[in-house]
Structure formats: C-alpha cells, structure tokens
Design an enzyme around this catalytic site. Structure first.
Site, PDB file in Angstrom:
ATOM      1  N   ARG A 155      83.756  24.619  53.153  1.00 51.24           N
ATOM      2  CA  ARG A 155      84.765  24.871  54.376  1.00 51.24           C
ATOM      3  C   ARG A 155      84.151  24.550  55.854  1.00 51.24           C
ATOM      4  O   ARG A 155      84.648  24.377  56.870  1.00 51.24           O
ATOM      5  CB  ARG A 155      85.377  26.334  54.142  1.00 51.24           C
ATOM      6  CG  ARG A 155      86.385  26.439  53.176  1.00 51.24           C
ATOM      7  CD  ARG A 155      86.777  27.814  52.919  1.00 51.24           C
ATOM      8  NE  ARG A 155      87.257  28.644  53.903  1.00 51.24           N
ATOM      9  CZ  ARG A 155      88.137  29.174  54.137  1.00 51.24           C
ATOM     10  NH1 ARG A 155      89.398  29.165  53.062  1.00 51.24           N
ATOM     11  NH2 ARG A 155      88.505  29.916  55.182  1.00 51.24           N
ATOM     12  N   ARG A 158      87.733  15.680  67.763  1.00 54.91           N
ATOM     13  CA  ARG A 158      87.498  16.307  69.102  1.00 54.91           C
ATOM     14  C   ARG A 158      86.639  15.280  69.800  1.00 54.91           C
ATOM     15  O   ARG A 158      87.162  14.974  71.202  1.00 54.91           O
ATOM     16  CB  ARG A 158      87.517  17.761  69.448  1.00 54.91           C
ATOM     17  CG  ARG A 158      88.762  18.593  68.852  1.00 54.91           C
ATOM     18  CD  ARG A 158      89.922  18.279  69.788  1.00 54.91           C
ATOM     19  NE  ARG A 158      91.011  19.055  69.481  1.00 54.91           N
ATOM     20  CZ  ARG A 158      92.150  18.533  68.493  1.00 54.91           C
ATOM     21  NH1 ARG A 158      92.230  17.388  68.355  1.00 54.91           N
ATOM     22  NH2 ARG A 158      93.143  19.275  68.162  1.00 54.91           N
ATOM     23  N   HIS A 198      88.171  12.148  70.436  1.00 54.60           N
ATOM     24  CA  HIS A 198      89.331  12.208  71.158  1.00 54.60           C
ATOM     25  C   HIS A 198      88.832  12.121  72.655  1.00 54.60           C
ATOM     26  O   HIS A 198      89.203  11.665  73.603  1.00 54.60           O
ATOM     27  CB  HIS A 198      90.090  13.422  70.916  1.00 54.60           C
ATOM     28  CG  HIS A 198      91.007  13.380  70.080  1.00 54.60           C
ATOM     29  ND1 HIS A 198      91.195  14.367  69.076  1.00 54.60           N
ATOM     30  CD2 HIS A 198      91.457  12.344  69.094  1.00 54.60           C
ATOM     31  CE1 HIS A 198      92.056  14.027  68.009  1.00 54.60           C
ATOM     32  NE2 HIS A 198      91.903  12.871  68.131  1.00 54.60           N
ATOM     33  N   GLY A 232      76.442  28.422  56.970  1.00 52.50           N
ATOM     34  CA  GLY A 232      76.309  29.814  57.130  1.00 52.50           C
ATOM     35  C   GLY A 232      74.920  30.388  56.695  1.00 52.50           C
ATOM     36  O   GLY A 232      74.058  31.002  57.468  1.00 52.50           O
ATOM     37  N   SER A 233      74.332  29.828  55.534  1.00 48.54           N
ATOM     38  CA  SER A 233      73.071  30.239  55.001  1.00 48.54           C
ATOM     39  C   SER A 233      71.802  29.297  55.719  1.00 48.54           C
ATOM     40  O   SER A 233      70.780  29.922  55.818  1.00 48.54           O
ATOM     41  CB  SER A 233      72.867  29.874  53.415  1.00 48.54           C
ATOM     42  OG  SER A 233      72.872  28.555  53.342  1.00 48.54           O
ATOM     43  N   GLY A 234      71.989  27.980  56.171  1.00 46.50           N
ATOM     44  CA  GLY A 234      71.039  27.386  56.877  1.00 46.50           C
ATOM     45  C   GLY A 234      70.279  26.636  55.689  1.00 46.50           C
ATOM     46  O   GLY A 234      69.143  26.283  55.828  1.00 46.50           O
ATOM     47  N   GLU A 235      70.551  27.006  54.506  1.00 46.50           N
ATOM     48  CA  GLU A 235      69.693  26.720  53.335  1.00 46.50           C
ATOM     49  C   GLU A 235      70.347  25.358  52.428  1.00 46.50           C
ATOM     50  O   GLU A 235      69.609  25.146  51.197  1.00 46.50           O
ATOM     51  CB  GLU A 235      69.116  27.765  52.464  1.00 46.50           C
ATOM     52  CG  GLU A 235      68.596  28.859  53.347  1.00 46.50           C
ATOM     53  CD  GLU A 235      67.144  28.491  53.787  1.00 46.50           C
ATOM     54  OE1 GLU A 235      66.670  27.701  53.006  1.00 46.50           O
ATOM     55  OE2 GLU A 235      66.500  29.159  54.457  1.00 46.50           O
ATOM     56  N   SER A 245      85.048  33.581  55.251  1.00 40.65           N
ATOM     57  CA  SER A 245      86.013  33.197  56.017  1.00 40.65           C
ATOM     58  C   SER A 245      85.866  33.303  57.645  1.00 40.65           C
ATOM     59  O   SER A 245      86.263  32.698  58.467  1.00 40.65           O
ATOM     60  CB  SER A 245      87.666  33.668  55.608  1.00 40.65           C
ATOM     61  OG  SER A 245      87.997  33.244  54.389  1.00 40.65           O
ATOM     62  N   GLU A 264      83.345  30.975  58.827  1.00 45.53           N
ATOM     63  CA  GLU A 264      84.265  29.681  59.121  1.00 45.53           C
ATOM     64  C   GLU A 264      85.160  29.542  60.277  1.00 45.53           C
ATOM     65  O   GLU A 264      85.124  28.425  60.949  1.00 45.53           O
ATOM     66  CB  GLU A 264      84.968  29.193  57.719  1.00 45.53           C
ATOM     67  CG  GLU A 264      83.937  29.015  56.668  1.00 45.53           C
ATOM     68  CD  GLU A 264      84.338  29.534  55.196  1.00 45.53           C
ATOM     69  OE1 GLU A 264      83.569  29.485  54.379  1.00 45.53           O
ATOM     70  OE2 GLU A 264      85.427  29.959  55.052  1.00 45.53           O
ATOM     71  N   ASP A 303      85.612  24.453  69.294  1.00 44.39           N
ATOM     72  CA  ASP A 303      86.648  24.250  70.141  1.00 44.39           C
ATOM     73  C   ASP A 303      86.500  24.818  71.510  1.00 44.39           C
ATOM     74  O   ASP A 303      86.529  24.122  72.403  1.00 44.39           O
ATOM     75  CB  ASP A 303      87.821  24.867  69.684  1.00 44.39           C
ATOM     76  CG  ASP A 303      88.440  24.122  68.501  1.00 44.39           C
ATOM     77  OD1 ASP A 303      88.400  23.262  68.362  1.00 44.39           O
ATOM     78  OD2 ASP A 303      89.442  24.819  68.071  1.00 44.39           O
TER      79      ASP A 303
END
Length: 186
Positions: free
Chosen positions: A46, A57, A60, A87-90, A150, A153, A161
């Site tokens: 995700r 973007r 764009h 998330g983990s960087g691993e 979640s 993410e 953004d």
C-alpha cells in the site's frame, strides 16, 4: 461506533501524525525533490500505491518522475533522487534500491515510521511519521484504531500531497496548469 464516530477518530489520528512531522525535514525533502533532475519513487504494498500517486502529481507539475520497477523507468543517475516510502525501512527490495541510489551518488529520501532503519541511516532526509500499527505501538505513542498500517499509509499519502502543494507554491504553479498534463487517453 457509527460512521461519524469512526470519522472523528480517524481524523484525530491523522491530525496527530501530520502535525508531528518535522517541518525542517519536510522543507529539505521538498528542496531535494525540486532540485532533482529526475525523481524515482519506490514503495511496496500500500505504500507503493501512495508513492505512485506522488509520482503522478510530480508528472502533472512537469517533473521527470518515475516509479521504480515499471518497464519504462530509466536508470537513476547522480543528479536524481530516490523517494522511498516504507513503514519499516527494512523491506529488502527497497534496501537494494537505496543502495543502488547511493552507489551512483543520487540523493535518497525516506518516509517511514522507523528513522533508525537500514534505509533511514542511508537517507539524506527522513520524514518520520509517528503512525505505528496497533501491534508495533510503543509506550506513549498514539494507538490507532485502524487496521494494520492504514494510519501510516494515509499519513504518507497526505504528506506527499502537502509536499506537492509546497512545490506548487515554490514554482508558482496552479492546479489548472497541472490539469493540462492530466492523462487524455483514459
């Protein structure tokens, strides 16, 4: 809980994570992306979906942006930057991408929960998002009601953004100009 109660809780979680991002690091992230000749974006699962939105973007905005692993992605060079969301960087494949970027002298950024990770230690700029999953929460951290990763993410997507909005302001660009580069073969 009903829909409104869930929405309020999720919005409170997002407010916590987004307002915890170090502003100096965010500005450095935007500066590195703005200065890069080419921007390469990588993530798994995700997080990979979120970083693909960032690459879109950037396109764009008229930037040369690529998603690592796509067949039309060129090689990264010294004047490029690699943006990794993990998330983990691993994640092994992402560690390999980070090592390749370092080998060629490209800049490296990481958006993560874990700034002390393998990729975090290699990165020029780390954006720490304080959004642990329910099972990885440490004492004193926010505990998300959301499943799995979640909150991270969502937060990484919203941060990217926000980075786009900062780039738009820096480059005197508006949404109408960007929309002119939107896909017309849908």
């Amino acid at each position: 809980m009903n829909t409104i109660e869930y929405a309020k809780t999720v919005l409170n979680e997002l407010e916590h994570t987004l307002l915890s991002i170090d502003n100096k690091n965010a500005e450095q992230f935007v500066e590195l992306v703005d200065q890069a000749d080419e921007i390469f974006c990588a993530g798994a699962g995700r997080s990979g979906f979120q970083v693909k939105g960032f690459a879109m973007r950037l396109m764009h905005m008229g930037k040369k942006s690529y998603v690592v692993g796509e067949t039309c992605t060129p090689n990264i060079k010294e004047d490029g930057i690699l943006v990794i969301c993990s998330g983990s960087g691993e994640t092994k494949s992402l560690v390999n991408h980070a090592q390749k970027a370092q080998e060629v002298g490209a800049k490296l950024t990481l958006i993560t929960i874990n700034p002390e990770s393998t990729i975090g230690k290699m990165a020029d700029v780390v954006i720490e998002i304080s959004a642990p999953s329910p099972k990885s929460a440490k004492e004193g951290q926010i505990k998300s009601i959301q499943p799995m990763g979640s909150l991270f993410e969502q937060s990484e997507g919203l941060f990217m953004d926000i980075a786009i909005m900062m780039l738009m302001e820096k480059n005197h660009m508006d949404s109408d100009t960007m929309f002119g580069r939107h896909a017309n073969m849908e």
